[in-house]
Motif scaffolding. Structure first.
Motif, PDB file in Angstrom:
ATOM      1  N   VAL A 185       1.023  -1.297  -0.006  1.00  0.00           N
ATOM      2  CA  VAL A 185       0.080   0.029  -0.035  1.00  0.00           C
ATOM      3  C   VAL A 185       0.890   1.267  -0.083  1.00  0.00           C
ATOM      4  N   ILE A 186       0.955   1.914  -1.148  1.00  0.00           N
ATOM      5  CA  ILE A 186       1.552   3.208  -1.276  1.00  0.00           C
ATOM      6  C   ILE A 186       0.760   4.376  -1.032  1.00  0.00           C
ATOM      7  N   GLY A 187       0.918   5.277  -0.142  1.00  0.00           N
ATOM      8  CA  GLY A 187       0.045   6.614  -0.164  1.00  0.00           C
ATOM      9  C   GLY A 187      -0.380   6.837   1.069  1.00  0.00           C
ATOM     10  N   LEU A 204       0.698  -7.259   4.689  1.00  0.00           N
ATOM     11  CA  LEU A 204       0.940  -6.140   4.102  1.00  0.00           C
ATOM     12  C   LEU A 204       2.094  -5.429   4.382  1.00  0.00           C
ATOM     13  N   ALA A 205       2.439  -4.840   3.252  1.00  0.00           N
ATOM     14  CA  ALA A 205       3.671  -3.788   3.153  1.00  0.00           C
ATOM     15  C   ALA A 205       3.154  -2.429   3.204  1.00  0.00           C
ATOM     16  N   VAL A 206       3.647  -1.345   3.801  1.00  0.00           N
ATOM     17  CA  VAL A 206       3.149  -0.128   3.723  1.00  0.00           C
ATOM     18  C   VAL A 206       4.242   0.731   3.657  1.00  0.00           C
ATOM     19  N   THR A 207       3.976   2.233   3.172  1.00  0.00           N
ATOM     20  CA  THR A 207       5.085   3.094   2.789  1.00  0.00           C
ATOM     21  C   THR A 207       4.591   4.566   3.678  1.00  0.00           C
ATOM     22  N   TYR A 208       5.545   5.249   3.985  1.00  0.00           N
ATOM     23  CA  TYR A 208       5.163   6.733   4.391  1.00  0.00           C
ATOM     24  C   TYR A 208       6.007   7.801   3.601  1.00  0.00           C
ATOM     25  N   LEU A 209       5.637   8.725   3.521  1.00  0.00           N
ATOM     26  CA  LEU A 209       6.376   9.828   2.589  1.00  0.00           C
ATOM     27  C   LEU A 209       7.790  10.118   3.169  1.00  0.00           C
ATOM     28  N   ASN A 210       7.775  10.633   4.391  1.00  0.00           N
ATOM     29  CA  ASN A 210       9.037  11.093   4.920  1.00  0.00           C
ATOM     30  C   ASN A 210       9.072  10.810   6.261  1.00  0.00           C
ATOM     31  N   CYS A 236       8.899   6.158   1.160  1.00  0.00           N
ATOM     32  CA  CYS A 236       8.815   6.367  -0.261  1.00  0.00           C
ATOM     33  C   CYS A 236       8.140   7.738  -0.717  1.00  0.00           C
ATOM     34  N   ASP A 237       9.267   8.440  -1.253  1.00  0.00           N
ATOM     35  CA  ASP A 237       8.777   9.842  -1.878  1.00  0.00           C
ATOM     36  C   ASP A 237       9.088   9.317  -3.258  1.00  0.00           C
ATOM     37  N   VAL A 238       8.158   9.418  -4.186  1.00  0.00           N
ATOM     38  CA  VAL A 238       8.657   9.154  -5.720  1.00  0.00           C
ATOM     39  C   VAL A 238       9.218  10.261  -6.309  1.00  0.00           C
ATOM     40  N   ARG A 239       9.301  11.256  -5.552  1.00  0.00           N
ATOM     41  CA  ARG A 239      10.532  12.488  -6.229  1.00  0.00           C
ATOM     42  C   ARG A 239      11.885  11.959  -6.010  1.00  0.00           C
ATOM     43  N   VAL A 240      12.200  11.312  -4.965  1.00  0.00           N
ATOM     44  CA  VAL A 240      13.545  11.013  -4.452  1.00  0.00           C
ATOM     45  C   VAL A 240      14.030   9.761  -5.369  1.00  0.00           C
ATOM     46  N   PRO A 241      15.148   9.926  -5.929  1.00  0.00           N
ATOM     47  CA  PRO A 241      15.605   8.975  -6.694  1.00  0.00           C
ATOM     48  C   PRO A 241      16.089   7.672  -5.904  1.00  0.00           C
ATOM     49  N   GLY A 242      15.611   6.468  -6.330  1.00  0.00           N
ATOM     50  CA  GLY A 242      15.827   5.307  -5.645  1.00  0.00           C
ATOM     51  C   GLY A 242      15.001   4.842  -4.707  1.00  0.00           C
ATOM     52  N   GLU A 243      14.121   5.688  -4.220  1.00  0.00           N
ATOM     53  CA  GLU A 243      13.284   5.174  -2.906  1.00  0.00           C
ATOM     54  C   GLU A 243      12.149   4.237  -3.434  1.00  0.00           C
ATOM     55  N   LEU A 244      11.251   4.543  -4.398  1.00  0.00           N
ATOM     56  CA  LEU A 244      10.300   3.495  -4.878  1.00  0.00           C
ATOM     57  C   LEU A 244      11.228   2.429  -5.210  1.00  0.00           C
ATOM     58  N   GLU A 245      12.293   2.225  -5.776  1.00  0.00           N
ATOM     59  CA  GLU A 245      12.839   1.141  -6.185  1.00  0.00           C
ATOM     60  C   GLU A 245      13.343   0.558  -5.016  1.00  0.00           C
ATOM     61  N   ALA A 246      13.795   1.021  -3.937  1.00  0.00           N
ATOM     62  CA  ALA A 246      14.133   0.227  -2.608  1.00  0.00           C
ATOM     63  C   ALA A 246      13.099  -0.193  -2.041  1.00  0.00           C
ATOM     64  N   GLY A 280       4.454  22.969 -12.959  1.00  0.00           N
ATOM     65  CA  GLY A 280       3.480  22.457 -12.100  1.00  0.00           C
ATOM     66  C   GLY A 280       2.752  21.183 -12.757  1.00  0.00           C
ATOM     67  N   PHE A 281       2.539  21.441 -13.881  1.00  0.00           N
ATOM     68  CA  PHE A 281       1.780  20.388 -14.682  1.00  0.00           C
ATOM     69  C   PHE A 281       2.562  19.293 -14.803  1.00  0.00           C
ATOM     70  N   ALA A 282       3.770  19.354 -15.217  1.00  0.00           N
ATOM     71  CA  ALA A 282       4.616  18.253 -15.289  1.00  0.00           C
ATOM     72  C   ALA A 282       4.803  17.336 -13.942  1.00  0.00           C
ATOM     73  N   LEU A 283       5.008  18.117 -13.030  1.00  0.00           N
ATOM     74  CA  LEU A 283       5.267  17.524 -11.653  1.00  0.00           C
ATOM     75  C   LEU A 283       3.992  16.824 -11.326  1.00  0.00           C
ATOM     76  N   ALA A 284       2.868  17.388 -11.414  1.00  0.00           N
ATOM     77  CA  ALA A 284       1.402  16.805 -10.993  1.00  0.00           C
ATOM     78  C   ALA A 284       1.521  15.478 -11.992  1.00  0.00           C
ATOM     79  N   MET A 285       1.593  15.462 -13.068  1.00  0.00           N
ATOM     80  CA  MET A 285       1.708  14.106 -13.905  1.00  0.00           C
ATOM     81  C   MET A 285       2.877  13.220 -13.602  1.00  0.00           C
ATOM     82  N   ASP A 286       3.907  13.788 -13.216  1.00  0.00           N
ATOM     83  CA  ASP A 286       5.002  12.689 -12.810  1.00  0.00           C
ATOM     84  C   ASP A 286       4.581  12.117 -11.575  1.00  0.00           C
ATOM     85  N   ILE A 287       4.226  12.869 -10.579  1.00  0.00           N
ATOM     86  CA  ILE A 287       3.989  12.082  -9.159  1.00  0.00           C
ATOM     87  C   ILE A 287       2.505  11.506  -9.009  1.00  0.00           C
TER      88      ILE A 287
END
Length: 257
Positions: free
Chosen positions: A14-16, A38-44, A66-76, A114-121
């Motif tokens: 569960v992410i989010g 379950l495994a769960v994530t938290y932002l920071n 798991c902050d998807v903006r931080v390189p490697g965190e989702l992969e970890a 802002g649009f690109a960031l919203a789309m990415d995340i």
């Protein structure tokens, strides 16, 4: 008699989860009640104290940042699941973000950045999740994400998140087609508006809640538990024939809006 929604023996991510009132928390509770591990994530670190009680309540075996903006965190996150579990049965992706200044202005005035960031995340991260989950879903699986009716119709003050959620729903369909031969299905849950921390960024959200309540058959808003039950069904074998769909959990609001 075995329950129709049975997740015993299944493992899910569960992410989010933001806090106990978030849609992801309601889904995690439903997964747990249906028997999933379950495994769960938290932002920071700041979010950890709000997510920890939810993780404890659902007896999460794995809890990771798991902050998807931080390189490697989702992969970890997926690397840890691979090491500890070796496989995965379902994932709930329940993350969305837009800069406040872009969210609270008209679509023609939002910035490209802002649009690109919203789309990415909010959208591209679901593609990343699907790619990382795929090798762990050796016996098939279920990929879930969360959307909103503002993807289909103009909802006042939803602004740039409307096109972003529309892109997310299209992404679900393409992922469903791409991964069907691996017996991995993808669906979006279109949830009715819920008063969450994420929703607080939408302008005049309380007015939206009142309007939706008035126009919904039965005049009753959904809660996170209602949405969770739909998510548990889609994650279970009972939902195995549902693929590439937007499944509404809004007490019928979309039928009359």
């Amino acid at each position: 008699m075995t329950a129709i929604v049975d997740l015993n023996g299944k493992r899910g991510l569960v992410i989010g989860i933001a806090n106990e009132n978030s849609i992801a928390a309601g889904c995690a509770a439903a997964f747990h009640q249906a028997g999933a591990e379950l495994a769960v994530t938290y932002l920071n670190d700041k979010a950890l104290r709000f997510v920890s009680p939810v993780a404890e309540a659902v007896r999460a075996r794995i809890m990771l940042p798991c902050d998807v903006r931080v390189p490697g965190e989702l992969e970890a996150v997926f690397e840890t699941i691979a090491k500890q579990w070796g496989q995965l049965d379902f994932v709930l992706h329940s993350i969305a973000f837009a800069p406040r200044e872009d969210l609270q202005t008209s679509i023609v005035n939002c910035t490209a950045e802002g649009f690109a960031l919203a789309m990415d995340i909010s959208c591209h991260s679901f593609i990343r999740v699907a790619k990382l989950a795929m090798p762990l879903m050796t016996d098939g699986g279920s990929l879930l994400t969360v959307t909103f009716y503002g993807s289909e119709r103009v909802v006042q003050h939803y602004n740039l998140m409307g096109p972003v959620k529309a892109a997310l729903e299209s992404t679900v369909r393409y992922i469903a087609a791409d991964l069907a031969d691996k017996r991995i299905r993808a669906n979006a849950i279109s949830a009715g508006p819920v008063k969450t921390r994420a929703a607080s960024g939408i302008g005049r959200f309380d007015e939206l809640l009142d309007e939706v309540r008035d126009r919904t058959p039965g005049h009753h808003l959904v809660g996170i538990d209602d949405i969770g039950r739909v998510a548990a069904f889609l994650a279970s074998d009972a939902g195995s024939s549902t693929n590439g769909s937007v499944v509404f959990a809004d007490n019928g609001f979309h039928t009359v809006a």
